[in-house]
Enzyme design. Structure first.
Site, mmCIF file in Angstrom:
data_model
loop_
_atom_site.group_PDB
_atom_site.id
_atom_site.type_symbol
_atom_site.label_atom_id
_atom_site.label_comp_id
_atom_site.label_asym_id
_atom_site.label_seq_id
_atom_site.Cartn_x
_atom_site.Cartn_y
_atom_site.Cartn_z
ATOM 1 N N HIS A 122 9.282 57.227 131.488
ATOM 2 C CA HIS A 122 8.507 57.090 130.250
ATOM 3 C C HIS A 122 7.682 55.803 130.378
ATOM 4 C CE1 HIS A 122 7.922 56.179 125.936
ATOM 5 N NE2 HIS A 122 8.191 57.445 125.709
ATOM 6 N N ASP A 199 17.667 53.828 131.552
ATOM 7 C CA ASP A 199 17.054 54.198 130.273
ATOM 8 C C ASP A 199 17.790 55.450 129.786
ATOM 9 O OD1 ASP A 199 15.570 55.410 128.303
ATOM 10 O OD2 ASP A 199 13.656 55.263 129.355
ATOM 11 N N GLN A 202 17.267 59.478 126.230
ATOM 12 C CA GLN A 202 17.432 60.929 126.043
ATOM 13 C C GLN A 202 18.862 61.407 126.272
ATOM 14 O OE1 GLN A 202 15.280 62.957 124.792
ATOM 15 N NE2 GLN A 202 13.537 61.561 124.785
ATOM 16 N N LYS A 225 17.171 58.543 118.169
ATOM 17 C CA LYS A 225 17.376 59.760 118.956
ATOM 18 C C LYS A 225 18.841 60.205 118.877
ATOM 19 C CE LYS A 225 13.714 58.656 122.259
ATOM 20 N NZ LYS A 225 12.544 59.421 121.842
ATOM 21 N N CYS A 363 4.170 60.612 126.879
ATOM 22 C CA CYS A 363 4.261 59.221 127.363
ATOM 23 C C CYS A 363 4.741 59.172 128.813
ATOM 24 C CB CYS A 363 5.157 58.358 126.466
ATOM 25 S SG CYS A 363 4.646 58.327 124.758
HETATM 26 N N1 C6P Z 1 10.479 59.378 123.968
HETATM 27 C C1 C6P Z 1 9.557 61.537 123.364
HETATM 28 O O1 C6P Z 1 8.955 62.308 122.606
HETATM 29 P P1 C6P Z 1 11.508 54.360 121.687
HETATM 30 O O2 C6P Z 1 10.142 54.793 121.272
HETATM 31 O O3 C6P Z 1 11.546 52.904 122.043
HETATM 32 O O4 C6P Z 1 12.578 54.761 120.739
HETATM 33 O O5 C6P Z 1 11.855 55.194 123.022
HETATM 34 C C2 C6P Z 1 10.999 55.158 124.124
HETATM 35 C C3 C6P Z 1 11.512 56.075 125.187
HETATM 36 C C4 C6P Z 1 12.001 55.526 126.358
HETATM 37 N N2 C6P Z 1 12.528 56.295 127.320
HETATM 38 C C5 C6P Z 1 12.606 57.630 127.195
HETATM 39 C C6 C6P Z 1 13.239 58.432 128.284
HETATM 40 C C7 C6P Z 1 12.120 58.237 126.039
HETATM 41 O O6 C6P Z 1 12.216 59.559 125.917
HETATM 42 C C8 C6P Z 1 11.543 57.449 125.012
HETATM 43 C C9 C6P Z 1 10.946 58.090 123.796
HETATM 44 C C10 C6P Z 1 9.943 60.167 122.887
HETATM 45 O O7 C6P Z 1 9.871 61.875 124.490
HETATM 46 C C11 C6P Z 1 8.818 59.511 122.154
HETATM 47 S S1 C6P Z 1 7.481 59.099 123.222
#
Ligand code: C6P
Length: 405
Positions: A122, A199, A202, A225, A363
């Site tokens: 991401h 990370d 997910q 999430k 992203c």
């Molecule tokens: N992915 C998706 O629709 P934040 O925004 O900080 O809570 O998470 C960022 C992020 C980082 N790593 C991974 C693997 C992610 O999936 C995400 C967030 C969402 O896939 C929003 S872009």
């Protein structure tokens, strides 16, 4: 054990009417909907308990502090951190990764050092490293994926060397759903003395994570999430690393003594928690953890795997539809493209039928480039979804093909 009907009743948003249809929420990878116990806890806090924490001697400040800190205890147990001080509250996964990049990275990276990231990452796990690489002279190195969306471990191995200082990668890909062999990658990284950042954005609500078993140096995830509020995230780190790291933001709560000549800093975890945090959000998160524990992560995995298998089979009957991301180990995420149709148009027609999916590059622009596309339509399932909803999704996709084709 709760039935699926009882589980669904715990999520009020599932009763929402959108475009005159009962909502079918299949955008769980972007953000999950919230469970009632979390919503109630947040409402209770704002209705009766609102006050600042860690600062006051009055009743509400003290009870707030206790509740806030009890979420830290719940998280310690949830991810099996060695101690509660290693659980740091942030704004989200993005901020957790930035914290490591800007604190550990700035102090530990120098010209010639390498940071390995995978094509699956991401943007939150790419851009902070690029920014820090620009400042330090370190280099970002990409570890590629194969046509299924699996990291090519032999290629990753070739990229590892004595200059590798950090290997940062996701446990589950948000765009493709690939579940990565996290233990194997950590062992590979450790063999050259590199640190690791996982990370887990997910993964945190969908599979059991034990940081001691993984032996990762850092782990990042977001509360939103996992059925809890937005604006809250977590960073776990190994204690010796966190202790050695400089604070990355200054302000209230993170200090010990402040003078104009010199400031000394608070201990972990407060050293990294400057300013008034998202108190209600953190308090709500504890209820989400309890909810996940009540359903059980093994049952969650089982239900979601069944939904994935069912949807994958149904999708294979849709003419012109191609699934992007066909790894053997996948979470309940299906990204797809359809010959001649734009993902955004598919998403719009699904939305008109009350079906929420995500469209675009998710992203993950480098990953989309790897597959020669600009984006996909992504359906991401959660344990509260049903096969009937998947049937409606399939009907919706067929309708989109009919209207747009
Ligand atoms: N992915 C998706 O629709 P934040 O925004 O900080 O809570 O998470 C960022 C992020 C980082 N790593 C991974 C693997 C992610 O999936 C995400 C967030 C969402 O896939 C929003 S872009």
């Amino acid at each position: 054990m709760k039935t699926i009907e009882q589980i669904r009743a715990d999520f009020p948003e599932l009763e929402r009417i959108v475009h005159n249809k009962t909502l079918i929420y299949l955008d769980n990878a972007a953000s999950t909907i919230k469970c009632k116990s979390v919503i109630d806890a947040v409402t209770r806090h704002y209705s009766f308990d609102a006050a600042n924490i860690h600062r006051g001697v009055h009743y509400l400040s003290e009870t707030g502090t206790m509740q806030y800190e009890s979420t830290r205890d719940a998280l310690r147990e949830f991810i099996n951190s060695e101690s509660r001080e290693q659980v740091i509250f942030t704004k989200g996964t993005t901020e957790s990764i930035n914290l490591v990049a800007w604190s550990w990275g700035i102090d530990n990276l120098k010209k010639g050092d390498e940071i390995i990231l995978t094509t699956l990452e991401h943007h939150s796990n790419i851009v902070p490293w690029q920014l820090v690489a620009e400042r330090t002279g370190a280099k970002v190195v990409e570890a590629p994926v194969d046509d299924n969306g699996d990291i090519i471990l032999s290629e990753l191995k070739k990229k590892l060397n004595s200059n590798t200082k950090m290997v940062a990668f996701n446990l589950i890909s948000n765009a493709l759903g690939t579940i990565n062999p996290v233990k194997e990658i950590i062992e590979m990284a450790k063999s050259v003395g590199a640190k690791t950042l996982v990370d887990a954005a997910q993964a945190i609500a969908h599979m059991k994570i034990d940081v001691q078993e993984l032996d990762c140096d850092f782990l990042a995830f977001s509360s939103h999430k996992m059925f809890a509020p937005t604006g809250v995230g977590v960073l776990y780190g190994k204690k010796d690393l966190l202790n050695a790291m400089s604070p990355w933001q200054g302000g209230g709560d993170m200090i010990d003594v402040v003078t104009f000549e010199k400031t000394t800093y608070n201990e972990l975890p407060h050293k990294f928690e400057a300013g008034t945090p998202h108190i209600a959000g953190v308090i709500g998160l504890k209820y989400a953890i309890e909810y996940i524990q009540e359903i059980g992560l093994s049952r969650i995995e089982e239900i979601e795997h069944e939904l994935l298998t069912y949807a994958t089979k149904k999708f294979s009957d849709i003419k012109g539809l191609k699934i992007i991301g066909t790894a053997k180990h996948k979470s309940a995420v299906i990204s797809f493209v359809i010959d001649g149709l734009h993902p955004q148009d598919i998403g719009t027609i699904l939305d008109q039928q009350g079906i929420a999916v995500r469209t675009g590059h998710h992203c993950t622009q480098p990953l989309m480039k790897r597959f020669g596309i600009t984006g996909t339509t992504r359906a991401s399932f959660c344990f509260y979804n049903t096969k009937e909803e998947i049937d409606k999704l399939v009907a919706g996709i067929n309708k989109a093909i009919e209207l747009l084709g």
